[in-house]
Write an enzyme that holds these catalytic residues in place. Structure first.
Site, mmCIF file in Angstrom:
data_model
loop_
_atom_site.group_PDB
_atom_site.id
_atom_site.type_symbol
_atom_site.label_atom_id
_atom_site.label_comp_id
_atom_site.label_asym_id
_atom_site.label_seq_id
_atom_site.Cartn_x
_atom_site.Cartn_y
_atom_site.Cartn_z
ATOM 1 N N TYR A 158 2.962 4.768 0.676
ATOM 2 C CA TYR A 158 3.607 5.409 1.832
ATOM 3 C C TYR A 158 2.566 6.269 2.554
ATOM 4 C CZ TYR A 158 8.138 4.251 -0.368
ATOM 5 O OH TYR A 158 9.216 3.620 -0.922
ATOM 6 N N ASP A 166 0.858 -1.190 0.000
ATOM 7 C CA ASP A 166 0.000 0.000 0.000
ATOM 8 C C ASP A 166 0.893 1.239 0.000
ATOM 9 O OD1 ASP A 166 0.860 -0.233 2.657
ATOM 10 O OD2 ASP A 166 -1.009 0.541 3.480
ATOM 11 N N PHE A 187 6.814 2.148 -4.131
ATOM 12 C CA PHE A 187 8.212 2.383 -3.726
ATOM 13 C C PHE A 187 8.738 3.770 -4.105
ATOM 14 C CE2 PHE A 187 8.057 -2.322 -4.010
ATOM 15 C CZ PHE A 187 8.385 -2.609 -2.704
ATOM 16 N N HIS A 231 11.278 -8.989 0.766
ATOM 17 C CA HIS A 231 10.972 -7.559 0.635
ATOM 18 C C HIS A 231 12.242 -6.732 0.876
ATOM 19 C CE1 HIS A 231 8.986 -3.691 1.378
ATOM 20 N NE2 HIS A 231 7.973 -4.210 0.717
#
Length: 222
Positions: free
Chosen positions: A66, A64, A77, A186
């Site tokens: 920031y 989801d 990202f 991740h």
């Protein structure tokens, strides 16, 4: 919520008529009226705007957006120029440097990737300020799953870069033998050392694209 106007519209228009989407639309509009929500409403669908379906070469899946001020702008990202580079992206840049020798940039805006056919898609497209995953389960996952299915059906090679277990769960939807699926932990500081570093997703993506006669991605962010 800004509308999708390119060829994604045809691929996803069936979703807009479904009951879940009507409820999602109403929920998201109410949230924007009553709370601080990220990204700005006009940026929600930026991943689709910047990377039309016909031009997708690779897909990077995030969770989801920031959830701090000024960060999210509709690409997973990525943050706008002038905003501090978040820790996960610092690690992505480090792997990019180690993998391809790219210079580490001084900003975190990944629009260049999106404009070259890298779909930077979060599975949830909105979030409440300072509350990670606060819009999980309101309907976005059903919508972005439809986008992933549309990508899976494309009759051309596409690379799916799945970082972390939530993204990797989408691999079960990807059964087209033309595509390449790359999995790794991740890039967050909590997990990057468990195999994200050294996974070489950027060179693997370009090698696959070139092997299939597709122009590789210039991953260098200026």
């Amino acid at each position: 919520m800004g509308a999708i106007t390119n060829d994604w519209l045809e691929a996803l228009q069936g979703e807009f008529r479904k009951p879940y989407y009507k409820q999602l639309f109403e929920t998201v509009n109410r949230e924007y009226r009553t709370r601080q929500i990220f990204p700005p409403a006009d940026d929600i669908f930026n991943a689709f705007h910047l990377t039309p379906l016909h031009s997708v070469k690779a897909v990077i899946l995030g969770q989801d957006p920031y959830h701090n001020y000024g960060q999210a702008h509709g690409l997973c990202f990525s943050v706008k120029k002038g905003v501090a580079v978040p820790p996960s992206l610092v690690n992505i840049y480090q792997e990019l440097h180690d993998d391809l020798g790219c210079r580490i940039p001084d900003h975190g805006c990944l629009t260049k990737w999106a404009e070259q056919g890298v779909l930077m898609l979060n599975t949830v497209l909105t979030v409440r300020a300072h509350q990670a995953n606060s819009h999980r389960g309101i309907g976005w996952e059903e919508f972005t799953d439809a986008a992933i299915r549309a990508l899976n059906e494309q009759d051309r090679p596409i690379v799916f870069i799945l970082w972390g277990s939530p993204a990797q769960k989408k691999a079960s939807m990807l059964n087209n033998p033309k595509h390449l699926i790359l999995k790794a932990p991740h890039p967050s500081p909590l997990s990057a050392y468990r195999g994200f570093f050294g996974s070489r997703p950027f060179s693997q993506t370009n090698a696959f694209l070139e092997a299939h006669g597709v122009e590789p991605v210039d991953w260098q962010i200026e």
